[in-house]
Design an enzyme around this catalytic site. Structure first.
Site, short mmCIF file in Angstrom:
data_model
loop_
_atom_site.label_atom_id
_atom_site.label_comp_id
_atom_site.label_asym_id
_atom_site.label_seq_id
_atom_site.Cartn_x
_atom_site.Cartn_y
_atom_site.Cartn_z
CB SER A 116 -84.66 -0.79 -32.27
OG SER A 116 -84.37 -0.01 -31.14
CE LYS A 125 -81.20 -2.67 -29.73
NZ LYS A 125 -81.95 -2.52 -30.99
#
Length: 812
Positions: free
Chosen positions: A718, A761
């Site tokens: 990511s 996140k």
């Protein structure tokens, strides 16, 4: 040597009449038989013969037998024939198909035997016994009914006697041999029959005699009588004798085994009585009393037939062992274990789903999707009425309430609650148990826990299933397959118990922090329910509703002994706890409560209302979480990451220096992140015109990429978007827009792929005061699943490729 003739009594047993007896009946030779046949045929030609119908017997030629008659009509007929002046005293014997008193033509077989009445005996009860001898077979041509007796016009049937060839002689010898074997194995046949069979020289008499006395149905005997060829009749008799022999052999084997078992039981009984007598002489009654108590408990126990038989076997073994040797203690402990296990003992389930929903809502704040899935699971179990459902695995970071959720499920169902920690278990014997031959052998942890619970249908929490250890010799995860597979756990085999135990009614709930370490077959047997990070708002609610009241109660404080406000709770959450769950938050509030408890115990005055200054004084200097650091330098980009303790932000830095275009990477990065950096650099080199980069820089400048906090290992795909943005920012010397963060995987084609852990996140970005987040369009669906309250103050930009990312992120 004595000569014997053979007759048959009412009980169908063979008897023998000696020649010297006053009741001697001469056994005619084959020549005499033939003369009688010829003479009778000539006399009875075109004449009728009286018919004697009988039951339960089929008479064959040349065979002498006895028949008891109770029918008055037949008695009168036999008297008339026997006491007449005729010398032949002939009568036709036909067998009835049924048991009616006065049969008609349709009730009789059509083939019978012409017989001679040898003797008539009167019985005390008025019945008569007639001794007759078969002469030849006949077939009914026509039956005439008169007022008293049955008469019939008959057709004599001749038998084809082809018994002189070698095959026939061998067949007769085989028939004799197997008949003798049957006589020897059947205790109901007199031993003299053996002698008689050996001395019959006439083949036809031997065949017919055996056919008459065989243990066959009337239908089968009648079929033998209807054979015209004597050899065919002999072949069929030989086949039937073989079947009879095999049956007797099997029957005797079974009886022998049963007799041996009974003898062994009697022997053990007498030995036990002797032991009992010896113990009485010595004044020692304790062990016998102990054995009786165990046996009574075993009979009262509700368990399978297999378990009951095994328990009795082990108890008998215990009685034969000297109590002073170690094996006695081993078997005694084993029997106690069998008795302590709750075989087929279950608690009554409460499938009131409304009640279950209230309990879950009361004990757990948030987790709406998780609680909804649990209610669905309970609804399926309610309708199915069994436990053959997927095993639930609660997956998420530490401290989010996975284990306590299992306790609430047990409370909702009114079931016992069990929990075992699988962390560090590296021996499958921990699951399946140890064999009794080993010193210190015991049940596996599954059955040990069920024994403590006292019920076979608890809610069983398998905590930290992802931390099962694997050694070179054992794989405990393979043993867990038998526990968790609904197709196998109804017959779970424990090595110590040596019996199958039914685990199908147990409700297993596993917990895990990571799925990467769980074996694929084990993961396939579980349904994963993800439990995400708590937001700050959720943590505040949990603090006020659960943690704070619980800790006050545990420390014997009243609700007004310590007061805390929302801002102070936020300070503790943001500055002292950096976690996905609330475990550290609970530790911090415990420390604050101990401050109050200590002062109360010492009788000192203290501040009941907690201020931020007082909190910092008690808990120490705050450890502020990672926050957005601004965009003062090109090449510094804020990324979003997922860790085992929840979401977090990380900074990716890149810088250029004079050199030969080499790439260096630091920051304790994994292989995947290094690959992302390489891909990002190659993509920029291939599309330098789109980004406005001078291609000479690739040859004249070295590139260095660094991720701070080098002591912490980092890996994952990511960070690809963040690395590419950082490199473009360094090559173009452009800064990023303020308060922006990003996450996503990249490809060599420049596509931005979706990644996981979006909720965690986003919560990390919100804690860091991020205002704008760049995500792949593939993650747009994940945003819709998040509570809108947690998204306030954050703007999302969805992209498909890296050009869009650069256009959004960099300042012009």
């Amino acid at each position: 040597m004595h000569n014997y003739c053979f007759v048959k009594q009412n009980n169908m047993e063979n008897i023998f009449i000696e020649e010297s007896s006053s009741d001697f009946i001469p056994l005619l030779s084959q020549d005499e038989d033939d003369n009688i046949i010829n003479e009778t045929n000539s006399k009875n030609k075109n004449k009728y013969i009286n018919i004697l119908y009988v039951r339960h017997i089929v008479l064959f030629p040349f065979v002498v037998t006895t028949i008891t008659i109770s029918n008055n009509i037949l008695i009168e007929l036999l008297h008339k024939i026997y006491y007449s002046n005729k010398s032949d005293k002939i009568v036709g014997i036909l067998t009835q198909k049924n048991k009616i008193e006065n049969p008609t033509e349709k009730d009789l077989y059509t083939i019978g035997t012409v017989s001679k009445i040898l003797k008539l005996l009167k019985l005390p009860n008025g019945n008569i016994t007639v001794i007759i001898k078969g002469i030849y077979r006949f077939k009914i041509k026509k039956i005439i009914y008169n007022k008293t007796y049955l008469k019939a016009e008959i057709i004599p049937l001749c038998e084809e006697k082809s018994l002189s060839d070698k095959e026939s002689i061998a067949l007769i010898a085989a028939i004799k041999e197997i008949t003798i074997k049957i006589i020897q194995k059947n205790p109901n046949i007199p031993s003299e029959t053996n002698f008689a069979i050996r001395n019959i020289e006439s083949y036809s008499l031997l065949i017919n005699f055996i056919a008459t006395n065989m243990h066959l149905s009337i239908d089968n005997k009648q079929k033998l009588l209807e054979y015209d060829n004597l050899k065919k009749r002999a072949m069929e008799i030989f086949r039937l004798l073989n079947i009879e022999y095999q049956y007797l052999k099997l029957k005797n084997d079974i009886q022998s085994r049963v007799r041996n078992d009974i003898d062994q039981q009697q022997r053990e009984y007498f030995l036990h009585q002797e032991i009992k007598a010896i113990q009485e002489e010595l004044g020692d009654f304790s062990y016998e009393k102990e054995f009786n108590e165990l046996r009574i408990k075993g009979k009262k126990k509700k368990w399978s037939k297999e378990a009951e038989k095994h328990f009795e076997k082990e108890l008998c073994k215990l009685q034969r062992i000297n109590p002073q040797i170690p094996e006695y203690t081993i078997i005694r402990n084993y029997l106690d274990t069998m008795l302590d296990l709750p075989w087929y003992k279950y608690t009554q389930d409460n499938f009131d789903l409304n009640r279950a929903k209230k309990i879950l809502n009361k004990n757990h704040y948030g987790l709406e999707n998780v609680k909804k899935r649990i209610i669905e699971h309970l609804a399926v179990l309610k309708l199915k009425k069994d436990m053959r459902a997927p095993i639930l695995c609660l997956y998420g970071p530490p401290g989010v309430g996975k284990t306590s959720l299992g306790k609430s499920i047990a409370l909702a169902l009114n079931r016992k609650y069990l929990r075992i920690s699988l962390g560090g278990v590296h021996d499958e014997a921990e699951i399946r148990g140890h064999r009794k031959t080993y010193i210190g052998a015991m049940l596996g942890r599954m059955l040990q826990s069920i024994k403590k619970a006292g019920t076979s249908n608890p809610v069983f929490i398998l905590d930290e299933i992802d931390k099962l250890g694997i050694s070179h010799y054992n794989d405990p995860s393979a043993a867990m397959l038998e526990v968790l597979d609904p197709e196998q756990n109804m017959n779970f085999y424990d090595n110590y118990l040596e019996l199958n135990y039914d685990l199908s009614k147990v409700m297993f709930i596993a917990t895990a922090n990571s799925l990467s370490t769980i074996s694929t077959p084990l993961l396939d047997r579980m349904e994963i329910i993800e439990m995400n990070d708590y937001s700050v708002e959720e943590k505040i609610k949990i603090f006020k509703k659960h943690i704070f009241p619980k800790q006050l109660k545990e420390h014997c404080l009243k609700h007004n002994d310590l007061l805390i406000g929302i801002k102070q709770i936020e300070k503790i959450i943001e500055s002292y706890t950096r976690e996905a769950g609330v475990r550290n938050l609970e530790k911090c509030i415990t420390k604050l409560i101990r401050y109050a408890v200590t002062n109360i115990a010492m009788g000192k005055e203290y501040k009941k209302r907690l201020t931020i200054e007082l909190i910092e004084d008690i808990l120490g200097p705050p450890q502020d979480p990672t926050r957005y650091e601004g965009n003062d330098y090109p090449g510094v980009v804020t990324g979003l990451a997922w860790t085992n303790i929840g979401g977090d932000i990380l900074f990716i830095e890149s810088s250029l220096s004079k050199g030969k275009g080499e790439l260096s990477i630091t920051g304790n990065l994994g292989e995947i992140m290094k690959e992302s950096a390489t891909i990002a650099l190659q993509y920029i080199k291939a599309h330098y015109e789109e980004f406005g980069v001078d291609p000479k820089m690739f040859e004249e400048y070295n590139v260095h990429i660094h991720v701070p906090e080098g002591a912490v290992p980092k890996d994952g795909p990511s960070a690809g978007v963040t690395m590419l943005t950082s490199l473009v920012s360094s090559y173009t010397n452009k800064k990023l827009r303020p308060y922006i963060a990003m996450t996503g995987e990249i490809t060599l084609r420049g596509k931005v792929l979706p990644v996981g852990g979006i909720k965690e996140k986003i919560l990390a970005a919100k804690r860091a005061n991020i205002k704008e987040i760049i995500l792949s369009k593939g993650n747009q669906k994940d945003i819709k699943e998040i509570n809108p309250d947690y998204l306030k103050g954050i703007t999302f930009k969805y992209v498909n490729n890296m050009n869009e990312v650069i256009n959004i992120a960099l300042l012009c």
